[in-house]
Motif scaffolding. Sequence first.
Motif, PDB file in Angstrom:
ATOM      1  N   ALA A  11      45.683  44.884  34.383  1.00  0.00           N
ATOM      2  CA  ALA A  11      46.062  46.032  35.218  1.00  0.00           C
ATOM      3  C   ALA A  11      45.073  47.181  35.053  1.00  0.00           C
ATOM      4  O   ALA A  11      44.655  47.794  36.046  1.00  0.00           O
ATOM      5  N   ALA A  12      44.677  47.473  33.823  1.00  0.00           N
ATOM      6  CA  ALA A  12      43.718  48.554  33.580  1.00  0.00           C
ATOM      7  C   ALA A  12      42.377  48.239  34.222  1.00  0.00           C
ATOM      8  O   ALA A  12      41.753  49.106  34.853  1.00  0.00           O
ATOM      9  N   LEU A  13      41.926  46.998  34.093  1.00  0.00           N
ATOM     10  CA  LEU A  13      40.662  46.583  34.696  1.00  0.00           C
ATOM     11  C   LEU A  13      40.710  46.714  36.212  1.00  0.00           C
ATOM     12  O   LEU A  13      39.796  47.263  36.825  1.00  0.00           O
ATOM     13  N   VAL A  14      41.775  46.232  36.807  1.00  0.00           N
ATOM     14  CA  VAL A  14      41.903  46.301  38.262  1.00  0.00           C
ATOM     15  C   VAL A  14      41.997  47.748  38.729  1.00  0.00           C
ATOM     16  O   VAL A  14      41.345  48.142  39.697  1.00  0.00           O
ATOM     17  N   LEU A  15      42.789  48.559  38.030  1.00  0.00           N
ATOM     18  CA  LEU A  15      42.907  49.966  38.419  1.00  0.00           C
ATOM     19  C   LEU A  15      41.550  50.657  38.411  1.00  0.00           C
ATOM     20  O   LEU A  15      41.218  51.387  39.341  1.00  0.00           O
ATOM     21  N   TYR A  16      40.758  50.428  37.378  1.00  0.00           N
ATOM     22  CA  TYR A  16      39.459  51.092  37.306  1.00  0.00           C
ATOM     23  C   TYR A  16      38.440  50.446  38.233  1.00  0.00           C
ATOM     24  O   TYR A  16      37.837  51.119  39.059  1.00  0.00           O
ATOM     25  N   ARG A  17      38.225  49.140  38.065  1.00  0.00           N
ATOM     26  CA  ARG A  17      37.145  48.465  38.770  1.00  0.00           C
ATOM     27  C   ARG A  17      37.368  48.352  40.271  1.00  0.00           C
ATOM     28  O   ARG A  17      36.423  48.250  41.035  1.00  0.00           O
ATOM     29  N   VAL A  18      38.599  48.367  40.685  1.00  0.00           N
ATOM     30  CA  VAL A  18      38.862  48.157  42.100  1.00  0.00           C
ATOM     31  C   VAL A  18      39.394  49.427  42.754  1.00  0.00           C
ATOM     32  O   VAL A  18      38.731  50.027  43.590  1.00  0.00           O
ATOM     33  N   VAL A  19      40.563  49.837  42.375  1.00  0.00           N
ATOM     34  CA  VAL A  19      41.222  50.940  43.070  1.00  0.00           C
ATOM     35  C   VAL A  19      40.453  52.247  42.906  1.00  0.00           C
ATOM     36  O   VAL A  19      40.062  52.875  43.900  1.00  0.00           O
ATOM     37  N   TYR A  20      40.218  52.676  41.682  1.00  0.00           N
ATOM     38  CA  TYR A  20      39.542  53.953  41.437  1.00  0.00           C
ATOM     39  C   TYR A  20      38.158  53.982  42.068  1.00  0.00           C
ATOM     40  O   TYR A  20      37.794  54.939  42.756  1.00  0.00           O
ATOM     41  N   GLN A  21      37.386  52.923  41.855  1.00  0.00           N
ATOM     42  CA  GLN A  21      36.026  52.927  42.387  1.00  0.00           C
ATOM     43  C   GLN A  21      35.991  52.816  43.912  1.00  0.00           C
ATOM     44  O   GLN A  21      35.089  53.346  44.542  1.00  0.00           O
ATOM     45  N   GLN A  22      36.972  52.150  44.506  1.00  0.00           N
ATOM     46  CA  GLN A  22      37.011  52.091  45.966  1.00  0.00           C
ATOM     47  C   GLN A  22      37.260  53.475  46.551  1.00  0.00           C
ATOM     48  O   GLN A  22      36.652  53.851  47.541  1.00  0.00           O
ATOM     49  N   VAL A  23      38.175  54.213  45.937  1.00  0.00           N
ATOM     50  CA  VAL A  23      38.508  55.531  46.461  1.00  0.00           C
ATOM     51  C   VAL A  23      37.377  56.521  46.184  1.00  0.00           C
ATOM     52  O   VAL A  23      37.034  57.335  47.030  1.00  0.00           O
ATOM     53  N   ARG A  24      36.792  56.429  45.023  1.00  0.00           N
ATOM     54  CA  ARG A  24      35.688  57.314  44.643  1.00  0.00           C
ATOM     55  C   ARG A  24      34.442  56.993  45.460  1.00  0.00           C
ATOM     56  O   ARG A  24      33.682  57.881  45.830  1.00  0.00           O
ATOM     57  N   VAL A  39      36.753  35.815  38.255  1.00  0.00           N
ATOM     58  CA  VAL A  39      37.312  35.757  36.894  1.00  0.00           C
ATOM     59  C   VAL A  39      38.843  35.791  36.940  1.00  0.00           C
ATOM     60  O   VAL A  39      39.515  34.984  36.286  1.00  0.00           O
ATOM     61  N   LEU A  40      39.398  36.729  37.705  1.00  0.00           N
ATOM     62  CA  LEU A  40      40.860  36.818  37.808  1.00  0.00           C
ATOM     63  C   LEU A  40      41.472  35.541  38.382  1.00  0.00           C
ATOM     64  O   LEU A  40      42.499  35.069  37.898  1.00  0.00           O
ATOM     65  N   THR A  41      40.840  34.991  39.396  1.00  0.00           N
ATOM     66  CA  THR A  41      41.373  33.784  40.023  1.00  0.00           C
ATOM     67  C   THR A  41      41.296  32.588  39.079  1.00  0.00           C
ATOM     68  O   THR A  41      42.255  31.809  38.979  1.00  0.00           O
ATOM     69  N   ALA A 131      47.696  37.197  37.365  1.00  0.00           N
ATOM     70  CA  ALA A 131      46.240  37.266  37.499  1.00  0.00           C
ATOM     71  C   ALA A 131      45.769  36.501  38.732  1.00  0.00           C
ATOM     72  O   ALA A 131      44.838  36.942  39.425  1.00  0.00           O
ATOM     73  N   LEU A 132      46.404  35.371  39.035  1.00  0.00           N
ATOM     74  CA  LEU A 132      46.049  34.612  40.224  1.00  0.00           C
ATOM     75  C   LEU A 132      46.309  35.435  41.484  1.00  0.00           C
ATOM     76  O   LEU A 132      45.459  35.513  42.374  1.00  0.00           O
ATOM     77  N   LEU A 134      46.449  38.712  41.814  1.00  0.00           N
ATOM     78  CA  LEU A 134      45.459  39.795  41.897  1.00  0.00           C
ATOM     79  C   LEU A 134      44.092  39.262  42.290  1.00  0.00           C
ATOM     80  O   LEU A 134      43.392  39.862  43.109  1.00  0.00           O
ATOM     81  N   GLY A 135      43.710  38.139  41.695  1.00  0.00           N
ATOM     82  CA  GLY A 135      42.418  37.550  42.027  1.00  0.00           C
ATOM     83  C   GLY A 135      42.324  37.176  43.496  1.00  0.00           C
ATOM     84  O   GLY A 135      41.313  37.447  44.154  1.00  0.00           O
ATOM     85  N   VAL A 136      43.384  36.589  44.019  1.00  0.00           N
ATOM     86  CA  VAL A 136      43.388  36.176  45.428  1.00  0.00           C
ATOM     87  C   VAL A 136      43.334  37.391  46.349  1.00  0.00           C
ATOM     88  O   VAL A 136      42.550  37.423  47.300  1.00  0.00           O
ATOM     89  N   THR A 137      44.143  38.409  46.089  1.00  0.00           N
ATOM     90  CA  THR A 137      44.161  39.569  46.989  1.00  0.00           C
ATOM     91  C   THR A 137      42.818  40.309  46.966  1.00  0.00           C
ATOM     92  O   THR A 137      42.334  40.757  48.003  1.00  0.00           O
ATOM     93  N   ILE A 138      42.198  40.407  45.793  1.00  0.00           N
ATOM     94  CA  ILE A 138      40.886  41.071  45.704  1.00  0.00           C
ATOM     95  C   ILE A 138      39.808  40.191  46.333  1.00  0.00           C
ATOM     96  O   ILE A 138      38.923  40.691  47.035  1.00  0.00           O
ATOM     97  N   ALA A 139      39.877  38.876  46.120  1.00  0.00           N
ATOM     98  CA  ALA A 139      38.894  37.967  46.716  1.00  0.00           C
ATOM     99  C   ALA A 139      38.949  38.022  48.241  1.00  0.00           C
ATOM    100  O   ALA A 139      37.905  38.078  48.907  1.00  0.00           O
ATOM    101  N   VAL A 140      40.143  38.039  48.794  1.00  0.00           N
ATOM    102  CA  VAL A 140      40.281  38.103  50.254  1.00  0.00           C
ATOM    103  C   VAL A 140      39.773  39.460  50.771  1.00  0.00           C
ATOM    104  O   VAL A 140      39.074  39.527  51.781  1.00  0.00           O
ATOM    105  N   GLN A 141      40.104  40.537  50.060  1.00  0.00           N
ATOM    106  CA  GLN A 141      39.607  41.851  50.452  1.00  0.00           C
ATOM    107  C   GLN A 141      38.079  41.869  50.437  1.00  0.00           C
ATOM    108  O   GLN A 141      37.443  42.333  51.376  1.00  0.00           O
TER     109      GLN A 141
END
Length: 166
Positions: A11-24, A39-41, A131-132, A134-141
């Motif tokens: 969750a911490a990795l996804v929050l930083y690497r994906v959500v925070y950086q996308q908005v920033r 990796v997540l998948t 993790a699967l 999260l990996g799938v939703t980020i991979a599709v995005q």
Amino acid sequence: MPSVLLYVAIAALVLYRVVYQQVRGTLLSRRRLTVLPLVLTVVGAYLTLKALPGAPAGELGLLAADLLVLAGLGVLRSTTTTLTERDGTTFQKGSAVTIGLWVLTVAVRIGLLALGTALGVAGPLTSASVALSLGVTIAVQNATTYRRIQRRGLPLAAGRRTAVSR
């Protein structure tokens, strides 16, 4: 207890690497678009396969619904980001709608867990597949974003790029 720590770390990795950086705002590269979701998948698929034996049909259906809905949300999240050229690659910046769709993504996952619990079908597979999912939703995005980059003819660096605050 180790699984709880794993989920907190994910969750911490996804929050930083994906959500925070996308908005920033983030300079994209092929690596940034592929490594984290891969990796997540892979980790998620391993954990899911370990929990698969003996899972009831209802829990399998719940997992299928989870993956389909979260994949759809991945497509939607991609369409809410702006893509521009910057520093020889594509710069991606999310919006308030992107944040809202991330909140919806988490809410859907929690809602499906609650539904599975209420129906008596949530078990080890439901927990193991976080993790699967999260990996799938980020991979599709990211796949949708990559397709948008290609359609617009934007450049995409091969190496590692960092987030910027512009």
